[in-house]
Write an enzyme that holds these catalytic residues in place. Structure first.
Site, PDB file in Angstrom:
ATOM      1  N   ASP A 114     -16.899 -13.331 -46.986  1.00 10.14           N
ATOM      2  CA  ASP A 114     -17.552 -13.595 -48.371  1.00 10.14           C
ATOM      3  C   ASP A 114     -19.035 -14.154 -47.830  1.00 10.14           C
ATOM      4  OD1 ASP A 114     -18.067 -13.441 -50.812  1.00 10.14           O
ATOM      5  OD2 ASP A 114     -17.068 -15.331 -51.354  1.00 10.14           O
ATOM      6  N   GLU A 115     -20.175 -14.108 -48.741  1.00 10.55           N
ATOM      7  CA  GLU A 115     -21.436 -14.570 -48.614  1.00 10.55           C
ATOM      8  C   GLU A 115     -22.106 -14.071 -47.357  1.00 10.55           C
ATOM      9  OE1 GLU A 115     -22.402 -15.877 -51.038  1.00 10.55           O
ATOM     10  OE2 GLU A 115     -21.261 -17.139 -52.104  1.00 10.55           O
ATOM     11  N   ALA A 116     -21.834 -12.873 -46.852  1.00 10.98           N
ATOM     12  CA  ALA A 116     -22.451 -12.285 -45.694  1.00 10.98           C
ATOM     13  C   ALA A 116     -23.935 -12.402 -45.266  1.00 10.98           C
ATOM     14  CB  ALA A 116     -21.595 -10.757 -45.447  1.00 10.98           C
TER      15      ALA A 116
END
Ligand SMILES: [Zn+2]
Length: 240
Positions: A114-116
């Site tokens: 997530d939040e890559a």
């Protein structure tokens, strides 16, 4: 985990897994998939939904994040879902992380990132290595562009390398009703045009002077935050 039907993602994203081979690898082989969209479009919600779906299929995975809105090693969502996560730092090697878990006897079939957009480009290369060399699925979620409407380096690399790229279709609207497309950084009531690429808006204080607001392209370029928000006290500022 019910009630997520509003996530009108491409069907491939949430469709049942293809049959697993005897060694639990997917018959189609592992894949690197990138799901992107503006703030508030449900990326973290989908990340946790993916984790849930794959877990139900008997697969095992890790959940990673960076700069989550909770300021903790957790994936949290606006609609109340939350999950423990490994906080990604610049130094973290994703391949080594998985290999260490394997060496310790843990089974891992996939990694959720997530939040890559906030990862390093090297970490995106490591995602590709996990897929190509280690047959580990990688599902990455993040913003495409920063507050200047320019691609984050990691997101650019994901667009270049991913097997599948999906724009999340949950509609986020600008104050004018048009499709929200760009993430404006609002500093002291004004749309910022320069500054550090990553500044996390204060999510805890109503007096935070840095926040983010999704705008349509027209109002992003005009710097028009709408009648209600112009110069007003920011309600919050979050990065999704
Ligand atoms: Zn607008």
């Amino acid at each position: 985990m019910r009630g997520l039907g509003f996530l009108a993602v491409t069907t491939s994203a949430l469709s049942p897994l293809c049959m697993a081979a005897g060694d639990r690898r997917l018959r189609d082989g592992a894949a690197l998939k990138f799901f992107w969209g503006p703030m508030d479009c449900g990326k973290s919600t989908l990340a946790l939904q993916m984790h849930y779906n794959h877990s139900r299929q008997g697969r095992a995975g890790l959940v990673l994040t960076r700069n989550d809105r909770s300021h903790a090693a957790r994936v949290t969502t606006r609609i109340g879902l939350a999950h423990e996560a490994i906080e990604v730092t610049d130094e973290l090697n994703l391949v080594e992380l998985v290999r260490q878990r394997w060496a310790a006897g843990e089974r891992l079939d996939y990694v959720i990132c997530d939040e890559a957009c906030f990862y390093t480009v090297a970490q995106v290369e490591q995602m590709a290595d996990l897929v190509d060399v280690h047959d580990v699925d990688v599902f990455a979620f993040g913003l495409a562009t920063d507050f200047r409407a320019e691609l984050f380096p990691a997101s650019r690399r994901l667009f270049e390398l991913a097997d599948e790229v999906s724009r999340l279709q949950v509609e986020v609207l600008c104050w004018c009703g048009r499709l929200g497309q760009l993430n404006a950084r609002v500093v002291a009531g004004v749309v910022a045009r320069e500054g550090e690429q990553v500044v996390i808006g204060d999510t805890s204080s109503g007096t935070a002077d840095v926040r983010y607001q999704v705008l349509c392209r027209r109002h992003y370029r005009a710097g028009d935050l709408g009648p209600a928000r112009q110069g007003g006290a920011p309600p919050d500022g979050e990065v999704d």
